[in-house]
Design a protein around this motif. Structure first.
Motif, mmCIF file in Angstrom:
data_model
loop_
_atom_site.group_PDB
_atom_site.id
_atom_site.type_symbol
_atom_site.label_atom_id
_atom_site.label_comp_id
_atom_site.label_asym_id
_atom_site.label_seq_id
_atom_site.Cartn_x
_atom_site.Cartn_y
_atom_site.Cartn_z
ATOM 1 N N ASP B 139 0.784 -1.180 -0.059
ATOM 2 C CA ASP B 139 0.103 0.391 -0.239
ATOM 3 C C ASP B 139 0.493 0.944 -0.011
ATOM 4 O O ASP B 139 2.299 1.196 -0.016
ATOM 5 N N GLN B 140 0.067 2.667 0.307
ATOM 6 C CA GLN B 140 0.976 3.502 0.116
ATOM 7 C C GLN B 140 1.764 3.419 1.064
ATOM 8 O O GLN B 140 3.099 3.950 0.521
ATOM 9 N N GLU B 141 1.928 3.363 2.042
ATOM 10 C CA GLU B 141 2.953 3.496 3.189
ATOM 11 C C GLU B 141 3.945 2.688 3.259
ATOM 12 O O GLU B 141 5.060 3.562 3.376
ATOM 13 N N SER B 142 3.390 1.347 2.648
ATOM 14 C CA SER B 142 4.657 0.482 2.742
ATOM 15 C C SER B 142 5.794 1.229 1.532
ATOM 16 O O SER B 142 6.673 0.733 2.296
ATOM 17 N N GLN B 143 5.367 1.918 1.015
ATOM 18 C CA GLN B 143 6.890 2.299 -0.269
ATOM 19 C C GLN B 143 7.493 3.355 0.495
ATOM 20 O O GLN B 143 8.901 3.527 0.573
ATOM 21 N N THR B 144 6.842 3.814 1.597
ATOM 22 C CA THR B 144 7.999 5.353 2.224
ATOM 23 C C THR B 144 8.774 4.636 3.095
ATOM 24 O O THR B 144 9.985 5.065 3.373
ATOM 25 N N LEU B 161 14.252 -9.792 -10.536
ATOM 26 C CA LEU B 161 15.263 -9.432 -11.368
ATOM 27 C C LEU B 161 15.795 -9.658 -12.969
ATOM 28 O O LEU B 161 14.885 -9.241 -13.720
ATOM 29 N N SER B 162 15.130 -11.096 -13.121
ATOM 30 C CA SER B 162 15.283 -11.877 -14.144
ATOM 31 C C SER B 162 14.854 -10.755 -15.299
ATOM 32 O O SER B 162 15.171 -10.160 -16.387
ATOM 33 N N SER B 163 12.927 -11.110 -15.449
ATOM 34 C CA SER B 163 12.887 -10.446 -16.376
ATOM 35 C C SER B 163 11.061 -9.697 -16.110
ATOM 36 O O SER B 163 10.089 -9.574 -16.990
ATOM 37 N N THR B 164 10.672 -10.174 -15.149
ATOM 38 C CA THR B 164 9.579 -10.102 -14.518
ATOM 39 C C THR B 164 9.536 -9.017 -13.898
ATOM 40 O O THR B 164 10.141 -7.968 -13.156
ATOM 41 N N PRO B 165 8.124 -8.100 -13.927
ATOM 42 C CA PRO B 165 8.034 -6.436 -12.912
ATOM 43 C C PRO B 165 8.139 -6.850 -11.550
ATOM 44 O O PRO B 165 7.915 -8.012 -10.554
ATOM 45 N N VAL B 166 8.658 -6.031 -11.007
ATOM 46 C CA VAL B 166 9.264 -5.951 -9.274
ATOM 47 C C VAL B 166 8.120 -5.824 -8.511
ATOM 48 O O VAL B 166 7.736 -6.528 -8.077
ATOM 49 N N LYS B 167 6.991 -4.902 -8.547
ATOM 50 C CA LYS B 167 6.211 -4.612 -8.239
ATOM 51 C C LYS B 167 4.812 -3.572 -8.942
ATOM 52 O O LYS B 167 6.058 -2.791 -9.729
ATOM 53 N N THR B 168 4.171 -3.519 -8.649
ATOM 54 C CA THR B 168 3.497 -2.325 -9.211
ATOM 55 C C THR B 168 2.224 -1.981 -7.844
ATOM 56 O O THR B 168 1.927 -3.042 -7.022
ATOM 57 N N VAL B 169 1.651 -1.245 -8.240
ATOM 58 C CA VAL B 169 0.576 -0.218 -6.661
ATOM 59 C C VAL B 169 0.139 0.716 -7.511
ATOM 60 O O VAL B 169 0.240 1.643 -9.160
ATOM 61 N N THR B 170 -0.961 1.151 -7.770
ATOM 62 C CA THR B 170 -1.885 1.554 -7.854
ATOM 63 C C THR B 170 -1.903 3.461 -7.292
ATOM 64 O O THR B 170 -1.609 3.144 -5.849
ATOM 65 N N LYS B 171 -2.441 4.175 -7.868
ATOM 66 C CA LYS B 171 -2.181 5.160 -7.191
ATOM 67 C C LYS B 171 -3.751 5.670 -7.913
ATOM 68 O O LYS B 171 -3.933 6.398 -8.838
ATOM 69 N N ARG B 178 -6.689 3.298 -13.037
ATOM 70 C CA ARG B 178 -5.582 3.768 -11.871
ATOM 71 C C ARG B 178 -4.739 3.430 -12.466
ATOM 72 O O ARG B 178 -4.540 3.063 -13.632
ATOM 73 N N SER B 179 -2.991 3.735 -11.581
ATOM 74 C CA SER B 179 -2.492 4.165 -12.447
ATOM 75 C C SER B 179 -1.193 3.902 -11.617
ATOM 76 O O SER B 179 -1.195 3.162 -10.117
ATOM 77 N N GLY B 180 0.282 3.589 -11.880
ATOM 78 C CA GLY B 180 1.061 2.757 -11.028
ATOM 79 C C GLY B 180 2.559 2.697 -12.189
ATOM 80 O O GLY B 180 2.964 2.955 -13.261
ATOM 81 N N TRP B 181 3.447 1.971 -11.056
ATOM 82 C CA TRP B 181 5.201 2.156 -12.298
ATOM 83 C C TRP B 181 4.964 0.545 -11.767
ATOM 84 O O TRP B 181 4.795 -0.026 -10.595
ATOM 85 N N ALA B 182 5.998 0.118 -12.813
ATOM 86 C CA ALA B 182 6.337 -1.045 -12.879
ATOM 87 C C ALA B 182 8.011 -0.881 -13.312
ATOM 88 O O ALA B 182 8.329 -0.434 -14.451
ATOM 89 N N MET B 183 8.382 -2.083 -12.955
ATOM 90 C CA MET B 183 10.088 -1.859 -13.289
ATOM 91 C C MET B 183 10.760 -3.009 -13.164
ATOM 92 O O MET B 183 10.647 -3.522 -12.613
ATOM 93 N N TRP B 184 11.796 -3.252 -14.362
ATOM 94 C CA TRP B 184 12.423 -4.496 -14.079
ATOM 95 C C TRP B 184 13.792 -4.850 -15.327
ATOM 96 O O TRP B 184 13.831 -3.295 -15.363
ATOM 97 N N HIS B 185 14.560 -5.416 -14.843
ATOM 98 C CA HIS B 185 15.606 -5.729 -15.507
ATOM 99 C C HIS B 185 15.634 -6.411 -16.414
ATOM 100 O O HIS B 185 15.050 -7.498 -16.479
ATOM 101 N N TRP B 186 16.003 -5.911 -17.440
ATOM 102 C CA TRP B 186 15.329 -7.319 -18.651
ATOM 103 C C TRP B 186 18.208 -6.745 -19.088
ATOM 104 O O TRP B 186 18.118 -5.805 -19.987
ATOM 105 N N PRO B 267 12.212 2.881 -1.827
ATOM 106 C CA PRO B 267 11.169 2.021 -1.785
ATOM 107 C C PRO B 267 10.698 2.507 -3.747
ATOM 108 O O PRO B 267 11.259 2.019 -4.351
ATOM 109 N N TYR B 268 9.385 2.055 -3.079
ATOM 110 C CA TYR B 268 8.754 1.302 -4.898
ATOM 111 C C TYR B 268 9.099 2.879 -5.813
ATOM 112 O O TYR B 268 8.588 3.593 -4.933
ATOM 113 N N PRO B 269 9.741 3.176 -6.374
ATOM 114 C CA PRO B 269 9.761 1.791 -7.722
ATOM 115 C C PRO B 269 10.634 1.138 -7.881
ATOM 116 O O PRO B 269 10.791 -0.087 -8.306
#
Lengths: 230, 549
Positions: B139-144, B161-171, B178-186, B267-269
């Motif tokens: 949730d919002q709090e755990s990000q900070t 880390l391989s190629s999957t999204p790490v985490k996504t969170v709604t805002k 809804r919207s959010g960030w997704a991030m991973w390594h490729w 924190p996220y993202p």
């Protein structure tokens, strides 16, 4: 009996010589260890008194040297240091007794008599000198002692006193002339003060007579000598 | 006994030193803990500043995109145009309501960059839900706030880390969108996606230009300017692949010591990223060094004090030994003249007439020289321990002889000796020791109990009373003088103690006679004690009888 005294202090040597001469011994003095050994060779004494601390050769060395020749001869150590005596006894250097300085004359006389007694008792060859009677005393010359018949009383005597008593006892009821006593008990070349004899007699009476002032056995014959009344 | 003082000294030095060392060790530990806490706090604070910068950056952009995206028309040409126009946007994708990709449109002739994009987004095409798969988890709090258990978290996230999204969170702007960030390594690069879900479930995703994004973030983070504030610490940003993305602060420092290192997950993202903080260890060691130095100085002081005390003690002991040795040396030297005085006085006494005065004078010389002999023997016995020579002696005779020496002196003082010697057998004893005991006891009688007029010398044998005990030889010397007070009785056997009252007034003495007598008695296994009597004093010497065989 001949005694050799090895002592470096001239006064002590002189004193002991006088004392033992008076006792009836023949005494030779030595001022150091070397002289002592020379005197020993020359005179062949029957008893040796050795001071430990001496110049030239100390008492221990003298003792060792003498013991090589003669294992029997009685040796008495003189010492100012009791701890030295400890060592002597501990090492069993062959000393028969020790006298620590400062000593009294009675102690010296008593110890010499005791050592002599032991020595004579241990000697097989000792000529048994038979005992003799004087008053109610029995005199034992080898033991230098007078004992009563019941054995309850015992008196120590000097060599000279034994000699005087022997002379008296051998000739009961006869006047023994002073000179004869001197010649016999002091020797011919000896001319002691005539009072010396009287002192000896007085001392003997003190110890042997029931009442020294009224002697029963040793009677004075004025101007001549003494007489034994059995 | 000889080593008691040195041992006490060593203890006196080592104990406080150990205590001090222990205290310093504890203090140092406490200090370290405090410093560690301070360090952690400072590290957290500084890291939080950096984190806030990064967070703000992402929030700001999220807001930007959130306001821009609804205005976009979702036609292919306009999307193409958006990509071209915005340098921040690397690529775009659009997923339709049927979860199928609407943009980039399926074609056989992709441009090279589009082809790569489709390849790296394969995991999204397979399951678009993965964009927001972690919706419920954070949730919002755990990000900070930094996750409490960073280790576990690291491990967990590194799996992504391989190629999957790490985490996504709604805002959630509204319930429908809804919207959010997704991030991973490729491969070696990082993929950052901002996604937006329309009310009709269509999802638009923006792949941001990661180099530009990093450049932005780095530009926002502090620069290495060599300022005083930046000294003593260094921070660095570690990306999800464990590589250093950016480092600032005091460049001279190395991330070597684990204890001065503090790392926090971002924190996220950028959750797989870490922020590492390292501070200079110098300040911490300073305290330890100072306290060690102080301890060292104190130890040296204590040691030198101890050494000084030991030296003093040693000197005292040495001096005392010198004194004792001097006294015994002098006593020995006295022996030769004394021997002569005694020898000649006794011979003189023997050759004197019965004239009472001269007898008396020589008697006095003899007596006094005997007294001097006793005195010297006492001093010598006191300064050294003589060996004991036990031999069978005629004990009555021995005692009688010793007492004899006193009789003339006693006569002068009208003191009568009563002998009751009942032992007619040889006894194992040390003749010199016994002699000294009798001498010292009688010399006390002569000094303190002349007024009693009498002294009893009693010897007897106490036969075996019990099966396991031995028979005893007893010697009693009893006077009829003033006796010894209760108080003094406790002390008379102590060295240098002298009864202090009118009886002892004007009487000379060294105060060692009884203690030597006791010593001699104990050396031959006997006891010497004061036994109570009605009048005067009675000393009892009690010697167990050894079998003569």
């Amino acid at each position: 009996m001949h005694i050799l005294i090895a002592e470096d202090d001239p006064l002590i040597r002189q004193g002991l010589t006088d004392l033992l001469t008076q006792e009836g011994y023949q005494v030779t003095g030595a001022e150091d260890g070397k002289v002592a050994l020379a005197q020993y060779q020359q005179h062949k004494p029957q008893l040796i008194i050795l001071d430990i601390m001496m110049p030239e050769l100390d008492g221990y060395s003298v003792c060792r040297a003498i013991r090589k020749n003669d294992e029997q001869i009685p040796i008495i150590f003189l010492s100012a240091k009791s701890e030295e005596i400890d060592r002597v006894i501990g090492l069993e250097m062959g000393a028969d007794d020790y006298i620590s300085k400062p000593f009294g004359i009675r102690e010296v006389v008593a110890r010499i008599r005791a050592v002599r007694r032991r020595y004579l008792a241990s000697q097989v060859s000792t000529v048994e000198v038979s005992h003799f009677k004087l008053g109610h005393w029995m005199i034992f010359p080898n033991q230098l002692r007078a004992k009563t018949n019941d054995g309850l009383n015992s008196v120590d005597l000097s060599l000279r006193e034994v000699c005087i008593l022997k002379q008296l006892s051998n000739h009961p009821e006869t006047v023994i002339h002073r000179d004869r006593l001197f010649d016999h008990c002091w020797g011919y070349d000896h001319s002691p003060n005539s009072r010396t004899l009287d002192q000896h007699i007085a001392k003997l009476r003190k110890r042997l007579e029931p009442d020294p002032k009224q002697p029963q056995w040793i009677i004075t014959v004025h101007g001549v000598g003494y007489r034994y009344e059995p | 006994m000889k080593y008691r003082l040195p041992i006490i000294l060593v203890l006196l030095i080592t104990l406080p030193l150990l205590l001090l060392a222990w205290q310093s060790y504890r203090l140092l530990n406490n200090e370290k803990a405090v410093q560690q806490a301070q360090f952690t706090q400072l590290a957290k604070l500084r890291q939080q500043q950096s984190i806030n910068i990064i967070k703000d950056y992402f929030n700001k952009h999220a807001n930007q995109w959130q306001s821009q995206i609804p205005q976009w028309s979702l036609t292919e040409s306009s999307l193409n145009q958006i990509i071209h126009q915005s340098p921040k946007i690397n690529q775009l994708f659009l997923i339709g309501t049927d979860k199928q990709r609407d943009y980039p449109i399926e074609s056989t002739q992709y441009s090279k960059s589009t082809h790569h994009f489709i390849q790296r987004m394969q995991t999204i095409w397979d399951d678009p839900e993965r964009l927001f798969s972690n919706d419920q988890q954070y949730d919002q709090e755990s990000q900070t706030i930094a996750p409490p258990n960073t280790k576990n978290f690291k491990r967990k996230t590194s799996n992504f880390l391989s190629s999957t999204p790490v985490k996504t969170v709604t805002k959630n702007a509204s319930p429908s969108t809804r919207s959010g960030w997704a991030m991973w390594h490729w491969e070696s690069s990082v993929i950052v996606i901002y996604w937006h879900q329309y009310a009709d479930d269509k999802i638009i995703g923006i792949e941001l230009n990661s180099s530009l994004l990093m450049a932005d973030i780095i530009a926002l983070l502090p620069d290495t300017d060599g300022s005083v504030e930046q000294q003593h610490y260094v921070q660095r940003l570690i990306n999800g692949n464990g590589q250093i993305a950016y480092e600032w602060g005091d460049k001279k420092l190395n991330f070597t010591q684990q204890k001065n290192l503090h790392s926090t997950l971002l924190p996220y993202p950028l959750s797989t990223w870490q922020l590492e903080y390292f501070a200079s260890p110098d300040q911490q060691q300073a305290f330890g060094l100072i306290s060690l130095l102080l301890l060292g100085i104190f130890a040296i002081l204590l040691f030198s004090m101890g050494y000084y005390l030991y030296q003093e003690y040693h000197r005292e002991v040495h001096l005392a030994a010198q004194r004792v040795s001097f006294v015994s040396q002098v006593s020995h030297e006295l022996k030769t003249p004394l021997t002569n005085i005694r020898l000649y006085a006794e011979m003189l006494e023997d050759s004197l007439d019965d004239e009472p005065k001269s007898q008396q004078y020589s008697q006095i010389i003899v007596n006094e020289s005997q007294r001097l002999t006793r005195l010297i023997n006492n001093v010598l016995s006191f300064s050294r321990k003589a060996k004991v020579h036990l031999s069978a002696i005629n004990i009555d005779e021995e005692i009688h002889q010793t007492v004899e020496y006193f009789i003339p002196g006693f006569k002068l003082r009208h003191l009568q000796v009563n002998f009751q010697l009942n032992v007619n057998q040889p006894i194992f004893a040390d003749s010199d020791g016994l002699d000294q005991i009798v001498n010292n006891l009688l010399s006390n009688v002569e000094k303190y109990a002349v007024k009693g007029k009498q002294v009893d010398i009693i010897t007897e044998i106490i036969p075996v009373l019990e099966p396991n005990s031995s028979a005893y030889f007893i010697l009693k010397i009893r006077d009829y003088g003033k006796g010894i007070t209760q108080h003094a009785q406790k002390h008379i056997f102590k060295p240098f103690y002298r009864v202090d009252d009118h009886i002892s007034e004007g009487v000379s003495g060294t105060g060692i006679g009884l203690s030597i007598a006791l010593q001699q008695a104990e050396r031959m296994g006997a006891t010497l004690s004061l036994t109570p009597v009605d009048q005067g004093a009675c000393f009892e010497f009690k010697l167990p009888i050894k079998d003569l065989n």
